[in-house]
Design an enzyme around this catalytic site. Structure first.
Site, mmCIF file in Angstrom:
data_model
loop_
_atom_site.group_PDB
_atom_site.id
_atom_site.type_symbol
_atom_site.label_atom_id
_atom_site.label_comp_id
_atom_site.label_asym_id
_atom_site.label_seq_id
_atom_site.Cartn_x
_atom_site.Cartn_y
_atom_site.Cartn_z
ATOM 1 N N LYS A 10 60.559 66.050 88.369
ATOM 2 C CA LYS A 10 59.353 66.841 88.309
ATOM 3 C C LYS A 10 58.222 66.044 87.560
ATOM 4 O O LYS A 10 58.422 64.959 87.149
ATOM 5 C CB LYS A 10 59.783 68.174 87.384
ATOM 6 C CG LYS A 10 60.674 68.816 88.073
ATOM 7 C CD LYS A 10 60.870 70.401 87.513
ATOM 8 C CE LYS A 10 61.893 71.316 88.085
ATOM 9 N NZ LYS A 10 61.949 72.744 87.517
ATOM 10 N N TYR A 50 59.438 77.240 96.186
ATOM 11 C CA TYR A 50 59.685 78.298 95.134
ATOM 12 C C TYR A 50 59.477 79.672 95.598
ATOM 13 O O TYR A 50 59.316 80.566 94.598
ATOM 14 C CB TYR A 50 58.948 77.901 93.713
ATOM 15 C CG TYR A 50 59.615 76.604 93.152
ATOM 16 C CD1 TYR A 50 60.853 76.782 92.681
ATOM 17 C CD2 TYR A 50 58.757 75.541 92.725
ATOM 18 C CE1 TYR A 50 61.429 75.832 91.817
ATOM 19 C CE2 TYR A 50 59.508 74.452 91.986
ATOM 20 C CZ TYR A 50 60.732 74.549 91.695
ATOM 21 O OH TYR A 50 61.397 73.559 90.860
ATOM 22 N N ASN A 113 61.071 71.182 82.670
ATOM 23 C CA ASN A 113 62.373 70.814 82.441
ATOM 24 C C ASN A 113 63.125 69.743 83.159
ATOM 25 O O ASN A 113 64.124 69.370 83.559
ATOM 26 C CB ASN A 113 63.514 71.997 82.529
ATOM 27 C CG ASN A 113 63.158 72.624 84.033
ATOM 28 O OD1 ASN A 113 62.692 72.275 84.850
ATOM 29 N ND2 ASN A 113 64.055 73.766 84.159
ATOM 30 N N HIS A 116 64.778 69.119 89.118
ATOM 31 C CA HIS A 116 65.480 70.155 89.752
ATOM 32 C C HIS A 116 66.710 69.875 90.702
ATOM 33 O O HIS A 116 66.973 68.800 90.829
ATOM 34 C CB HIS A 116 64.170 70.588 91.082
ATOM 35 C CG HIS A 116 64.706 71.535 92.052
ATOM 36 N ND1 HIS A 116 64.846 73.022 91.932
ATOM 37 C CD2 HIS A 116 65.452 71.351 93.388
ATOM 38 C CE1 HIS A 116 65.413 73.579 92.949
ATOM 39 N NE2 HIS A 116 65.831 72.395 93.811
ATOM 40 N N GLU A 127 66.611 73.136 101.358
ATOM 41 C CA GLU A 127 65.778 72.271 100.494
ATOM 42 C C GLU A 127 65.751 70.823 101.412
ATOM 43 O O GLU A 127 64.773 70.266 101.101
ATOM 44 C CB GLU A 127 66.238 72.057 98.965
ATOM 45 C CG GLU A 127 66.094 73.697 98.549
ATOM 46 C CD GLU A 127 66.390 73.839 96.891
ATOM 47 O OE1 GLU A 127 66.817 72.631 96.507
ATOM 48 O OE2 GLU A 127 66.132 74.730 96.572
HETATM 49 P P1 GDP Z 1 66.728 75.970 87.600
HETATM 50 O O1 GDP Z 1 67.746 76.335 88.922
HETATM 51 O O2 GDP Z 1 67.459 75.622 86.435
HETATM 52 O O3 GDP Z 1 65.634 75.142 87.868
HETATM 53 O O4 GDP Z 1 66.170 77.569 87.372
HETATM 54 P P2 GDP Z 1 65.483 78.604 88.138
HETATM 55 O O5 GDP Z 1 65.621 78.668 89.679
HETATM 56 O O6 GDP Z 1 65.698 80.118 87.552
HETATM 57 O O7 GDP Z 1 63.767 78.521 87.873
HETATM 58 C C1 GDP Z 1 63.055 77.288 88.739
HETATM 59 C C2 GDP Z 1 62.136 76.755 87.574
HETATM 60 O O8 GDP Z 1 61.314 77.578 87.241
HETATM 61 C C3 GDP Z 1 62.882 76.144 86.410
HETATM 62 O O9 GDP Z 1 63.474 74.923 86.549
HETATM 63 C C4 GDP Z 1 61.722 75.981 85.364
HETATM 64 O O10 GDP Z 1 60.962 74.782 85.811
HETATM 65 C C5 GDP Z 1 61.143 77.395 85.730
HETATM 66 N N1 GDP Z 1 61.482 78.295 84.936
HETATM 67 C C6 GDP Z 1 62.406 79.023 84.950
HETATM 68 N N2 GDP Z 1 62.374 80.045 84.071
HETATM 69 C C7 GDP Z 1 61.024 79.933 83.499
HETATM 70 C C8 GDP Z 1 60.784 81.065 82.441
HETATM 71 O O11 GDP Z 1 61.090 81.814 82.023
HETATM 72 N N3 GDP Z 1 59.329 80.630 82.163
HETATM 73 C C9 GDP Z 1 58.653 79.404 82.698
HETATM 74 N N4 GDP Z 1 57.448 79.140 82.347
HETATM 75 N N5 GDP Z 1 59.235 78.652 83.624
HETATM 76 C C10 GDP Z 1 60.582 78.782 84.049
#
Ligand code: GDP
Length: 138
Positions: A10, A50, A113, A116, A127
């Site tokens: 990222k 997304y 974080n 991805h 993807e």
């Molecule tokens: P992943 O599969 O671990 O990447 O998590 P998700 O698919 O749930 O979320 C996609 C991305 O959205 C995450 O990697 C973070 O960059 C972001 N994200 C997820 N949860 C949160 C949140 O509660 N707050 C914010 N600001 N960003 C989030």
């Protein structure tokens, strides 16, 4: 079973110049790199990638983050690649990520974080196709 998955380094990882460190870990974990792209996502591309999160409260912020600078997109192959990548990445929120995982070491918030990884074989296929024409993967 040899399997493919997709990872994105990222914008926080690219701007911190940690792509090499993350890729080193992935290669040590046995992932073969089948394809690499560097690109700067447009808002439309980030929203499409997304789309599943469109209704989430953090969607606009996530899209802004993912478009703030270049990303590196990698097509990976390994035994059990999807699950293993998720293990090596660590939990979404670095506060919950196991020690030694990429997110524990490089993420700075639940949003910023570092990396991805596709969360299922079905999403990995979607993807990979989003970023790579199949003929480009060696
Ligand atoms: P992943 O599969 O671990 O990447 O998590 P998700 O698919 O749930 O979320 C996609 C991305 O959205 C995450 O990697 C973070 O960059 C972001 N994200 C997820 N949860 C949160 C949140 O509660 N707050 C914010 N600001 N960003 C989030």
């Amino acid at each position: 079973m040899l399997q493919r998955t997709l990872t994105i380094l990222k914008p926080d990882t690219v701007s911190a110049r940690r792509c090499g460190a993350v890729i080193d870990r992935l290669e040590r974990e046995g992932f073969a790199i089948l394809g690499v792209r560097t690109l700067h996502l447009t808002q439309t591309q980030a929203e499409a990638f997304y789309a599943v999160h469109r209704q989430r409260p953090f969607f606009a912020s996530l899209v802004k983050f993912m478009t703030e600078g270049p990303i590196w997109v990698l097509a990976l192959e390994r035994e059990n690649a999807v699950v293993h990548l998720r293990t090596v990445m660590g939990a979404t929120n670095p506060a919950n990520a196991d020690p030694g995982t990429i997110r524990a070491d490089f993420a700075t918030s639940i949003e910023r974080n570092a990396i991805h990884g596709s969360d299922s074989p079905e999403n990995a296929a979607l993807e990979l196709a989003f970023f790579f024409p199949s003929y480009e993967l060696v």
